[in-house]
Write an enzyme that holds these catalytic residues in place. Structure first.
Site, PDB file in Angstrom:
ATOM      1  CG  ASP A  67     -10.834   1.313  -4.292  1.00  0.00           C
ATOM      2  OD1 ASP A  67     -11.969   1.736  -4.040  1.00  0.00           O
ATOM      3  OD2 ASP A  67     -10.483   0.156  -4.050  1.00  0.00           O
ATOM      4  CG  ASN A 136      -7.534 -10.917  -5.636  1.00  0.00           C
ATOM      5  OD1 ASN A 136      -7.970 -10.230  -4.719  1.00  0.00           O
ATOM      6  ND2 ASN A 136      -7.152 -10.417  -6.790  1.00  0.00           N
TER       7      ASN A 136
END
Ligand code: PGA
Length: 241
Positions: A67, A136
């Protein structure tokens, strides 16, 4: 899925580096999927040591990173282009043209995502994908969501990711809000996945990954369906198992 728990980050990083080195020795022209973040830094240090000692040769290796932030100049000290140079590429004998990081400044992020996925496929797919995990449960920047997003795509970062990453920036408002991220499809298509988790702030995510439901609300949980995933945790990250 295989899980190994280590007493120290040092031992975990050594094991991770050995697994990556073994892949390079087995297949000198392998395709590695690489990750940024704090977690893999000690592993990259071990790989640099091994390369300097002549134990592994990266000259024929190709890499694709997971990314990149959107609208952050490549030379910015927090860009993932720069991170990879600083923490690995500038210190090993890899050919710069064989290293790839998504272009977060592409005028058309959707087209960049399609081209990035196509380039990975044309390279023969990823032999070994290194991953961290977000607090998360995200992998790459696949944030908790109502569905798994398969392709490389632009993503709005979750508030918890912005909070976690602000430590790298002078202030919270400097943290980019968008990123270009490999989708779940390319990660699942990797022939081997190596996920590293260290520190107690990852314990909830590791518990959800290992023992919870497979759900896009915990993107890493999809790895339970991957045929060759190895998870390396330190004791703190494994403390809720
Ligand atoms: P970290 O990031 O290694 O800096 O904790 C991991 C991630 O968010 O995937």
């Amino acid at each position: 899925m295989t899980l190994h728990i280590f007493d120290t980050v040092e031992a975990l990083s050594q094991a991770a580096a050995v697994l990556i080195a073994a892949k390079v020795l087995e297949k000198p022209d392998c395709v590695l999927g690489l990750a940024t973040g704090s977690t893999p830094v000690p592993t990259y240090e071990k790989l640099i040591e091994m390369n300097r000692a002549g134990a592994i040769d990266f000259s024929r290796v190709t890499t694709y990173n997971l990314d990149e932030y959107c609208r952050l100049p490549e030379e910015h000290e927090q860009s993932y282009h720069r991170f990879m140079k600083d923490h690995l590429f500038d210190h090993i004998n890899i050919c710069p043209e064989n290293t790839h990081v998504p272009d977060g400044n592409a005028a058309d992020p959707d087209a960049e995502g399609i081209a990035y996925d196509a380039a990975i496929a044309a390279a023969g797919g990823i032999d070994l994908q290194l991953l961290g995990i977000g607090r998360n449960g995200h992998i790459a920047f696949n944030e908790p969501c109502d569905r798994f997003i398969w392709h490389c795509h632009a993503v709005k970062l979750a508030e918890s990711t912005i909070q976690a990453n602000k430590r790298f920036f002078d202030s919270e408002d400097q943290v980019p809000r968008m990123a270009l991220s490999l989708g779940i499809g390319s990660i699942m298509a990797a022939r081997q996945v190596l996920l590293l988790a260290t520190g107690e702030e990852k314990a909830e995510a590791v518990k959800a990954l290992v023992t919870g439901d497979v759900t896009p609300m915990v993107p890493a949980s999809i790895l339970r369906h991957h045929p060759n995933t190895v998870i390396l945790c330190d004791k703190a990250a494994a403390s809720l198992l």
